[in-house]
Design a protein around this motif. Structure first.
Motif, PDB file in Angstrom:
ATOM      1  N   GLY A   1       7.878  10.385  -0.072  1.00 34.98           N
ATOM      2  CA  GLY A   1       9.194   9.922   0.368  1.00 34.98           C
ATOM      3  C   GLY A   1       9.109   9.169   1.685  1.00 34.98           C
ATOM      4  N   ALA A   2       8.310   9.687   2.615  1.00 35.41           N
ATOM      5  CA  ALA A   2       8.125   9.004   3.901  1.00 35.41           C
ATOM      6  C   ALA A   2       7.464   7.647   3.697  1.00 35.41           C
ATOM      7  CB  ALA A   2       7.278   9.867   4.840  1.00 35.41           C
ATOM      8  N   ALA A   3       6.492   7.575   2.790  1.00 33.27           N
ATOM      9  CA  ALA A   3       5.831   6.303   2.504  1.00 33.27           C
ATOM     10  C   ALA A   3       6.840   5.287   1.987  1.00 33.27           C
ATOM     11  CB  ALA A   3       4.693   6.496   1.498  1.00 33.27           C
TER      12      ALA A   3
ATOM     13  N   MET B   1       0.822  -1.202   0.000  1.00 34.82           N
ATOM     14  CA  MET B   1       0.000   0.000   0.000  1.00 34.82           C
ATOM     15  C   MET B   1       0.862   1.260   0.000  1.00 34.82           C
ATOM     16  SD  MET B   1      -3.056   1.156   2.497  1.00 34.82           S
ATOM     17  CE  MET B   1      -3.963  -0.282   2.047  1.00 34.82           C
ATOM     18  N   LEU B   2       1.939   1.278   0.777  1.00 32.19           N
ATOM     19  CA  LEU B   2       2.816   2.444   0.834  1.00 32.19           C
ATOM     20  C   LEU B   2       3.524   2.666  -0.500  1.00 32.19           C
ATOM     21  CD1 LEU B   2       4.271   1.801   4.387  1.00 32.19           C
ATOM     22  CD2 LEU B   2       2.714   3.666   3.742  1.00 32.19           C
ATOM     23  N   VAL B   3       3.990   1.588  -1.114  1.00 32.04           N
ATOM     24  CA  VAL B   3       4.636   1.695  -2.421  1.00 32.04           C
ATOM     25  C   VAL B   3       3.632   2.167  -3.467  1.00 32.04           C
ATOM     26  CG1 VAL B   3       5.706   0.339  -4.281  1.00 32.04           C
ATOM     27  CG2 VAL B   3       6.473   0.047  -1.917  1.00 32.04           C
ATOM     28  N   GLU B   4       2.406   1.665  -3.371  1.00 34.93           N
ATOM     29  CA  GLU B   4       1.351   2.072  -4.311  1.00 34.93           C
ATOM     30  C   GLU B   4       1.065   3.566  -4.190  1.00 34.93           C
ATOM     31  OE1 GLU B   4      -3.270   1.292  -4.076  1.00 34.93           O
ATOM     32  OE2 GLU B   4      -2.202  -0.530  -4.669  1.00 34.93           O
ATOM     33  N   PHE B   5       1.004   4.086  -2.948  1.00 38.70           N
ATOM     34  CA  PHE B   5       0.800   5.522  -2.763  1.00 38.70           C
ATOM     35  C   PHE B   5       1.942   6.304  -3.399  1.00 38.70           C
ATOM     36  CE2 PHE B   5       2.100   9.267  -0.272  1.00 38.70           C
ATOM     37  CZ  PHE B   5       1.115  10.134  -0.702  1.00 38.70           C
ATOM     38  N   HIS B   6       3.177   5.900  -3.137  1.00 42.81           N
ATOM     39  CA  HIS B   6       4.331   6.593  -3.711  1.00 42.81           C
ATOM     40  C   HIS B   6       4.256   6.599  -5.238  1.00 42.81           C
ATOM     41  CE1 HIS B   6       8.463   7.054  -5.193  1.00 42.81           C
ATOM     42  NE2 HIS B   6       8.586   7.896  -4.188  1.00 42.81           N
TER      43      HIS B   6
ATOM     44  N   ARG C   1      10.091   5.273   2.566  1.00 37.80           N
ATOM     45  CA  ARG C   1      10.976   4.891   3.676  1.00 37.80           C
ATOM     46  C   ARG C   1      10.294   3.865   4.581  1.00 37.80           C
ATOM     47  NH1 ARG C   1      11.939  10.226   3.222  1.00 37.80           N
ATOM     48  NH2 ARG C   1      10.641  10.831   4.997  1.00 37.80           N
ATOM     49  N   HIS C   2       9.007   4.064   4.866  1.00 35.08           N
ATOM     50  CA  HIS C   2       8.262   3.100   5.676  1.00 35.08           C
ATOM     51  C   HIS C   2       8.107   1.769   4.944  1.00 35.08           C
ATOM     52  CE1 HIS C   2       7.480   5.715   8.999  1.00 35.08           C
ATOM     53  NE2 HIS C   2       6.805   6.594   8.263  1.00 35.08           N
ATOM     54  N   ALA C   3       7.936   1.818   3.636  1.00 35.64           N
ATOM     55  CA  ALA C   3       7.840   0.588   2.847  1.00 35.64           C
ATOM     56  C   ALA C   3       9.148  -0.192   2.938  1.00 35.64           C
ATOM     57  CB  ALA C   3       7.498   0.909   1.391  1.00 35.64           C
ATOM     58  N   GLU C   4      10.271   0.513   2.884  1.00 37.62           N
ATOM     59  CA  GLU C   4      11.572  -0.151   3.019  1.00 37.62           C
ATOM     60  C   GLU C   4      11.715  -0.745   4.415  1.00 37.62           C
ATOM     61  OE1 GLU C   4      15.182  -1.788   2.276  1.00 37.62           O
ATOM     62  OE2 GLU C   4      13.706  -1.022   0.861  1.00 37.62           O
TER      63      GLU C   4
ATOM     64  N   ARG D   1       2.210  13.673 -10.186  1.00 35.20           N
ATOM     65  CA  ARG D   1       3.095  14.836 -10.344  1.00 35.20           C
ATOM     66  C   ARG D   1       3.529  15.026 -11.787  1.00 35.20           C
ATOM     67  NH1 ARG D   1       5.206  18.494  -8.365  1.00 35.20           N
ATOM     68  NH2 ARG D   1       7.199  17.992  -7.502  1.00 35.20           N
ATOM     69  N   THR D   2       3.640  13.955 -12.543  1.00 33.49           N
ATOM     70  CA  THR D   2       4.121  14.075 -13.920  1.00 33.49           C
ATOM     71  C   THR D   2       3.013  14.357 -14.918  1.00 33.49           C
ATOM     72  OG1 THR D   2       3.969  11.684 -14.297  1.00 33.49           O
ATOM     73  CG2 THR D   2       6.073  12.536 -13.488  1.00 33.49           C
ATOM     74  N   ARG D   3       1.759  14.057 -14.582  1.00 29.56           N
ATOM     75  CA  ARG D   3       0.716  14.189 -15.601  1.00 29.56           C
ATOM     76  C   ARG D   3      -0.267  15.331 -15.398  1.00 29.56           C
ATOM     77  NH1 ARG D   3      -1.880   9.656 -12.867  1.00 29.56           N
ATOM     78  NH2 ARG D   3      -3.790  10.531 -12.049  1.00 29.56           N
TER      79      ARG D   3
END
Length: 148
Positions: A129-131, A43-48, A133-136, A55-57
């Motif tokens: 970025g925090a998400a 879920m955290l990786v998905e949010f990131h 880091r928490h995913a890691e 941000r790109t689109r």
């Protein structure tokens, strides 16, 4: 007496409404923790990933609306999942993830009140970025649970 429906935390976010959510993972406590950390990490990786794509689109006014919706959706999903998993993943991680959810809600509220895309951009980047880091951290904890 009516019996409550039980689902896994991962299933509860599949879009189907549930009468009651509870985490049920078969297996030993170590296996339960490994599965719970995997759910949270995804879920955290998905949010990131979604934040980065947004941000790109998106641009200008459309960006603010889309960012607000994304932050609101994930703040609630993350809070709900960590509430269901906190007994399995431990207090330290649960508190950190709840703080991430609260920061998302705060950023959403700021967005609604000020409509300042640039500030939201910076705050959202920090949250993404925090998400990550928490995913890691979840990945590292999963490896530790699995053991040698």
């Amino acid at each position: 007496m009516q019996e409550a429906e039980t689902t896994t935390a991962y299933q509860q976010h599949s879009g189907a409404p549930q009468a009651k959510q509870a985490m049920t993972v078969p297996g030993a406590p170590g296996e339960q923790q490994r599965v719970a950390l995997g759910i949270l990490r995804r879920m955290l990786v998905e949010f990131h990933r979604e934040w980065t794509e947004l941000r790109t689109r998106e641009t200008d006014g459309a960006w603010v609306i889309a960012a607000n919706a994304l932050l609101e959706r994930y703040s609630h999903r993350i809070y709900d999942v960590i509430r269901d998993l906190e007994a399995v993943v431990g207090d330290d991680l649960a508190v950190d993830i709840r703080c991430l959810s609260a920061d998302m809600i705060m950023t959403t509220n700021i967005l609604v009140m000020t409509c300042r895309g640039e500030d939201c951009c910076r705050r959202g980047d920090a949250l993404a970025g925090a998400a990550l880091r928490h995913a890691e951290r979840c990945r590292t904890l999963r490896v530790a649970v699995r053991g040698p």
